[in-house]
Design a protein around this motif. Structure first.
Motif, PDB file in Angstrom:
ATOM      1  N   SER A   9      39.785  83.727  62.448  1.00  0.00           N
ATOM      2  CA  SER A   9      40.899  84.676  62.737  1.00  0.00           C
ATOM      3  C   SER A   9      41.872  84.593  61.438  1.00  0.00           C
ATOM      4  CB  SER A   9      41.503  84.145  63.949  1.00  0.00           C
ATOM      5  OG  SER A   9      41.996  82.794  63.915  1.00  0.00           O
ATOM      6  N   SER A  10      41.462  83.606  60.698  1.00  0.00           N
ATOM      7  CA  SER A  10      42.396  83.418  59.611  1.00  0.00           C
ATOM      8  C   SER A  10      41.715  83.603  58.389  1.00  0.00           C
ATOM      9  CB  SER A  10      43.542  82.260  59.815  1.00  0.00           C
ATOM     10  OG  SER A  10      44.528  82.295  58.687  1.00  0.00           O
ATOM     11  N   GLU A  44      49.063  81.810  59.557  1.00  0.00           N
ATOM     12  CA  GLU A  44      47.949  81.229  60.551  1.00  0.00           C
ATOM     13  C   GLU A  44      47.443  82.600  61.392  1.00  0.00           C
ATOM     14  OE1 GLU A  44      46.057  78.656  61.500  1.00  0.00           O
ATOM     15  OE2 GLU A  44      47.115  77.673  59.464  1.00  0.00           O
ATOM     16  N   ASN A  45      46.466  82.659  61.571  1.00  0.00           N
ATOM     17  CA  ASN A  45      45.876  83.693  62.473  1.00  0.00           C
ATOM     18  C   ASN A  45      46.188  85.178  61.802  1.00  0.00           C
ATOM     19  OD1 ASN A  45      44.960  82.317  64.831  1.00  0.00           O
ATOM     20  ND2 ASN A  45      46.942  82.151  65.479  1.00  0.00           N
TER      21      ASN A  45
END
Length: 247
Positions: free
Chosen positions: A196-197, A105-106
């Motif tokens: 962002s991911s 994630e991210n």
């Protein structure tokens, strides 16, 4: 003094075939060698000038590297290595096999398709390190990560970025996260909502992203031009794109 057999091995490691056969690569220059000390890489041998050994004695002792050191002259190191200057130290290091990563994630993962120039690949890894990118995935026809020119161009970032080579169509075909790709006909990156991911695919300067890999790109993006230049160096373009993602 560097023996004939040691010199033969060092010169052999300029070849991808020999690096793969021996499981070794060379790292040259004070900056790049110093990055090895706190990395996960295993140093097998160090060849260094008396001046380097004297100036770095405490550091070498702290990392238990003194038994691995062979004193050599700058002329010997220049003959052995590939650098024109900065010939005070050269290390023989074990290669690492980095597994193809699962995206977190991210996390942004950089994907390189057919980037064959070693200098460009090394500079891209340096840029990736600047922007906190931990994983870079290369197509099999990219330059070899352990090429001495790649390692030199990273200016030490090779020790902090995990680089794996794999079939990109097979890898990207399994992903659920967005896949951005740099295309001349893509959407202006300044006007694009960026995740962002995601995966960010960059192609070679001469051919761009291949049609096979491009089929897995969900979002085509481009850097708008305001002048007359026909194109950007792929490493420069990578930096601009990563900057937009990080902002």
């Amino acid at each position: 003094m560097i023996s004939k057999n040691q010199l033969k091995l060092i010169k052999a490691l300029e070849s991808k075939k020999q690096r793969k056969k021996n499981g070794l690569f060379i790292v040259q220059g004070e900056k790049n060698v110093s990055e090895l000390f706190n990395s996960g890489f295993t140093i097998k041998q160090i060849f260094a000038t008396a001046s380097y050994i004297n100036n770095n004695g405490t550091l070498l002792s702290q990392h238990n590297l003194v038994p691995l050191i062979t004193e050599a002259s700058e002329d010997e190191l220049k003959k052995a290595g590939t650098l024109v200057s900065n010939n005070s130290v050269l290390a023989i290091v074990e290669c690492q096999d980095f597994s193809v990563p699962e995206i977190s994630e991210n996390e942004l993962i950089l994907v390189l398709d057919q980037v064959g120039d070693p200098g460009n690949l090394g500079t891209i890894l340096r840029v990736a390190d600047w922007y906190g990118i931990k994983n870079v995935i290369c197509s099999p026809d990219c330059a070899d990560f352990y090429n001495p020119k790649v390692i030199a161009a990273t200016m030490g970032s090779f020790a902090r970025v995990n680089v794996s080579h794999t079939d990109l169509t097979e890898y990207l075909g399994k992903q659920a996260k967005p896949v951005y790709g740099a295309f001349l006909e893509g959407k202006n990156i300044h006007q694009t909502q960026l995740s962002s991911s995601a995966f960010i695919v960059m192609g070679s300067e001469s051919h761009g992203i291949s049609a096979e890999v491009g089929a897995f790109v969900s979002d085509k993006i481009t850097i708008p031009n305001f002048g007359q230049a026909e194109s950007l160096n792929v490493a420069m373009a990578t930096g601009i794109i990563l900057d937009n993602f990080k902002r």
